[in-house]
Motif scaffolding. Structure first.
Motif, mmCIF file in Angstrom:
data_model
loop_
_atom_site.group_PDB
_atom_site.id
_atom_site.type_symbol
_atom_site.label_atom_id
_atom_site.label_comp_id
_atom_site.label_asym_id
_atom_site.label_seq_id
_atom_site.Cartn_x
_atom_site.Cartn_y
_atom_site.Cartn_z
ATOM 1 N N LYS A 51 2.042 -9.701 -11.175
ATOM 2 C CA LYS A 51 1.732 -10.253 -9.852
ATOM 3 C C LYS A 51 2.941 -10.965 -9.260
ATOM 4 C CE LYS A 51 -1.626 -13.163 -7.413
ATOM 5 N NZ LYS A 51 -2.819 -14.029 -7.549
ATOM 6 N N GLN A 54 5.509 -8.496 -8.083
ATOM 7 C CA GLN A 54 5.133 -7.841 -6.828
ATOM 8 C C GLN A 54 5.606 -8.613 -5.599
ATOM 9 O OE1 GLN A 54 0.909 -7.341 -7.286
ATOM 10 N NE2 GLN A 54 1.108 -5.546 -8.593
ATOM 11 N N ALA A 234 -2.986 3.639 4.093
ATOM 12 C CA ALA A 234 -4.244 3.543 3.342
ATOM 13 C C ALA A 234 -4.295 4.602 2.247
ATOM 14 C CB ALA A 234 -5.428 3.695 4.289
ATOM 15 N N THR A 237 -1.423 3.948 -0.549
ATOM 16 C CA THR A 237 -1.661 2.732 -1.330
ATOM 17 C C THR A 237 -2.670 2.967 -2.452
ATOM 18 O OG1 THR A 237 -1.178 1.324 0.572
ATOM 19 C CG2 THR A 237 -2.471 0.337 -1.202
ATOM 20 N N THR A 238 -3.665 3.803 -2.191
ATOM 21 C CA THR A 238 -4.784 3.962 -3.129
ATOM 22 C C THR A 238 -4.751 5.265 -3.917
ATOM 23 O OG1 THR A 238 -6.098 4.818 -1.276
ATOM 24 C CG2 THR A 238 -6.337 2.481 -1.803
ATOM 25 N N PHE A 241 -4.676 4.957 -7.696
ATOM 26 C CA PHE A 241 -5.947 4.525 -8.291
ATOM 27 C C PHE A 241 -6.895 5.708 -8.452
ATOM 28 C CE2 PHE A 241 -4.865 0.514 -5.770
ATOM 29 C CZ PHE A 241 -4.159 -0.034 -6.833
ATOM 30 N N THR A 358 -2.785 -0.898 4.468
ATOM 31 C CA THR A 358 -2.644 -1.211 3.039
ATOM 32 C C THR A 358 -3.649 -2.262 2.609
ATOM 33 O OG1 THR A 358 -0.292 -0.658 3.043
ATOM 34 C CG2 THR A 358 -1.070 -2.126 1.296
ATOM 35 N N PHE A 359 -3.758 -3.330 3.391
ATOM 36 C CA PHE A 359 -4.656 -4.439 3.052
ATOM 37 C C PHE A 359 -6.121 -3.997 3.057
ATOM 38 C CE2 PHE A 359 -7.296 -8.014 4.608
ATOM 39 C CZ PHE A 359 -7.145 -8.875 3.534
ATOM 40 N N SER A 362 -7.067 -1.496 0.239
ATOM 41 C CA SER A 362 -7.184 -2.157 -1.065
ATOM 42 C C SER A 362 -8.536 -2.853 -1.201
ATOM 43 C CB SER A 362 -6.058 -3.181 -1.230
ATOM 44 O OG SER A 362 -4.803 -2.542 -1.209
ATOM 45 N N TRP A 365 -11.265 -0.107 -1.489
ATOM 46 C CA TRP A 365 -11.248 0.563 -2.792
ATOM 47 C C TRP A 365 -12.020 -0.247 -3.825
ATOM 48 C CZ3 TRP A 365 -10.076 5.114 -4.911
ATOM 49 C CH2 TRP A 365 -10.051 5.173 -6.296
ATOM 50 N N LYS A 366 -11.865 -1.552 -3.773
ATOM 51 C CA LYS A 366 -12.522 -2.425 -4.741
ATOM 52 C C LYS A 366 -14.033 -2.280 -4.677
ATOM 53 C CE LYS A 366 -12.693 -7.265 -6.229
ATOM 54 N NZ LYS A 366 -12.220 -8.639 -5.965
ATOM 55 N N VAL A 373 -11.956 4.390 1.299
ATOM 56 C CA VAL A 373 -10.598 4.661 1.780
ATOM 57 C C VAL A 373 -10.618 5.760 2.834
ATOM 58 C CG1 VAL A 373 -8.312 5.519 1.121
ATOM 59 C CG2 VAL A 373 -9.520 3.907 -0.363
#
Length: 398
Positions: A51, A54, A234, A237-238, A241, A358-359, A362, A365-366, A373
């Protein structure tokens, strides 16, 4: 008032100059993204958490945003080539400090300076528009913009490979050498462009607000571009994952390989620049935005298909890149002597859109995984298309 001789004020855009601009654009923008695949190695070197590592990417992006807002407008007020060479010197200094950084604090400060100075593509693109003949401006912008997107997409692939085999510091040393070579090429072969703006820096920055207020085509292009890049960000970024999920069971290397796929979309989009010279840019933007919408429909049905994701990536990158070229063709035709300030307004909006995408991706996705997304990415594209069509019809009625 005596007119400035054309040879001084408007040099010819040769193939060599265009090639140098394109290569420089791709290599410089790559500096912003080299660190991203290297963060785990950097964290290990300095014995810090992932973290905290980053924060390097965060401060590099903050530096880039600062450069867009405070440095790019200067190109309307000072000699363009001189500004670019000074900027290159700061890039080289920042990369060297990054390579030898003894602590994460020094590396983060160098990252901020690297982002601040890596706005050279946003000086070269308006310069290409200035030097190109009006009837082929879109074609030339398409070539330079292909270099930009290829640099963004392939930077992570390159730095991941270099970092894995030679260590993360090696990437910064290699980048330093590349920037030194580009400084030499720019020094010897890039023509000088004399500034048109005669005021001071304070009035230059105030004029950005005036441009926003008085140029509806600029506002619309900024809105389209921001939403387009939000959808683009978007996805990228994901993607890693999604690829880590059981149906694929892949990692960051596979996500990096998708950058190679995206590069083909970028090359194809370069051909779209030719179309902006031959048809109405507003009409072309409608088609390119539709490509982005279609790409997200494909993504929605490709959560278990590598082939589907590949097709979607090519269409997404083609649509985003082509929309970007069309937007810049529109804004660069508005006020020639203010092209860098017009580009500042547009690119700051573009950057805000990317950060927002991006924000939000994220967060979604959670809670909602890939469906979330696709909903946000496709939603961005559909809002941009709807606003574009409404604005186009309004202009037609007028």
């Amino acid at each position: 008032m005596t007119a400035t001789p054309p040879s001084k004020n408007h040099p010819h855009l040769t193939q060599l100059t265009l090639w140098i601009m394109t290569v420089a654009t791709g290599l410089v923008v790559a500096n912003i993204y080299y660190s991203q695949p290297l963060l785990a190695d950097i964290a290990h070197t300095f014995n810090i958490t992932d973290k905290k590592a980053q924060q390097l990417s965060l401060f590099t992006q903050i530096g880039y945003a600062s450069g867009l807002l405070f440095i790019v407008p200067l190109a309307d007020m000072v000699k363009r080539k001189r500004l670019i060479l000074l900027d290159f010197a700061l890039i080289i200094f920042s990369l060297l400090i990054s390579a030898i950084a003894p602590s994460i604090i020094i590396l983060t400060i160098a990252g901020f300076l690297l982002g601040l100075s890596s706005i050279i593509p946003q000086l070269l693109i308006p310069m290409a528009a200035h030097l190109a003949n009006a009837h082929e401006r879109g074609k030339k912008l398409g070539v330079v913009m292909s270099g930009l997107l290829i640099g963004i997409l392939l930077s992570r692939t390159l730095s991941g490979f270099i970092g894995q085999h030679f260590g993360w510091r090696s990437m910064y040393y290699i980048a330093t050498g590349l920037m030194l070579l580009m400084w030499i090429m720019i020094f010897f072969f890039l023509p000088e462009v004399e500034p048109d703006y005669k005021g001071n820096y304070k009035s230059l920055m105030k004029s950005l607000i005036h441009l926003i207020k008085t140029q509806p085509k600029l506002r619309m292009a900024a809105f389209r571009g921001g939403l387009c890049f939000a959808g683009f960000s978007a996805f990228w970024t994901t993607l890693v994952f999604l690829l880590k999920q059981p149906q694929f069971n892949e990692g960051s290397a596979a996500a990096g390989a998708f950058g190679l796929v995206g590069a083909f979309g970028a090359l194809a989009a370069g051909l779209m620049g030719r179309l902006s010279d031959k048809m109405d840019s507003y009409k072309l933007s409608g088609y390119t935005l539709l490509l982005v919408v279609i790409s997200y429909i494909i993504f929605y049905y490709s959560s278990h298909s590598i082939a589907g994701l590949i097709i979607g990536v090519i269409i997404l990158d083609m649509g985003v890149q082509a929309t970007h070229i069309s937007n810049q063709s529109i804004i660069f035709a508005l006020i020639p002597e203010a092209r860098n300030r017009l580009n500042t307004v547009y690119m700051v909006s573009y950057f805000i859109g990317g950060a927002s995408g991006t924000f939000l991706a994220s967060l979604l996705w959670k809670n909602y995984q890939w469906n979330g997304v696709c909903a946000i990415g496709g939603g961005f594209a559909m809002v941009a298309l709807a606003a574009h069509l409404f604005n186009y019809r309004k202009n037609v009625r007028i």
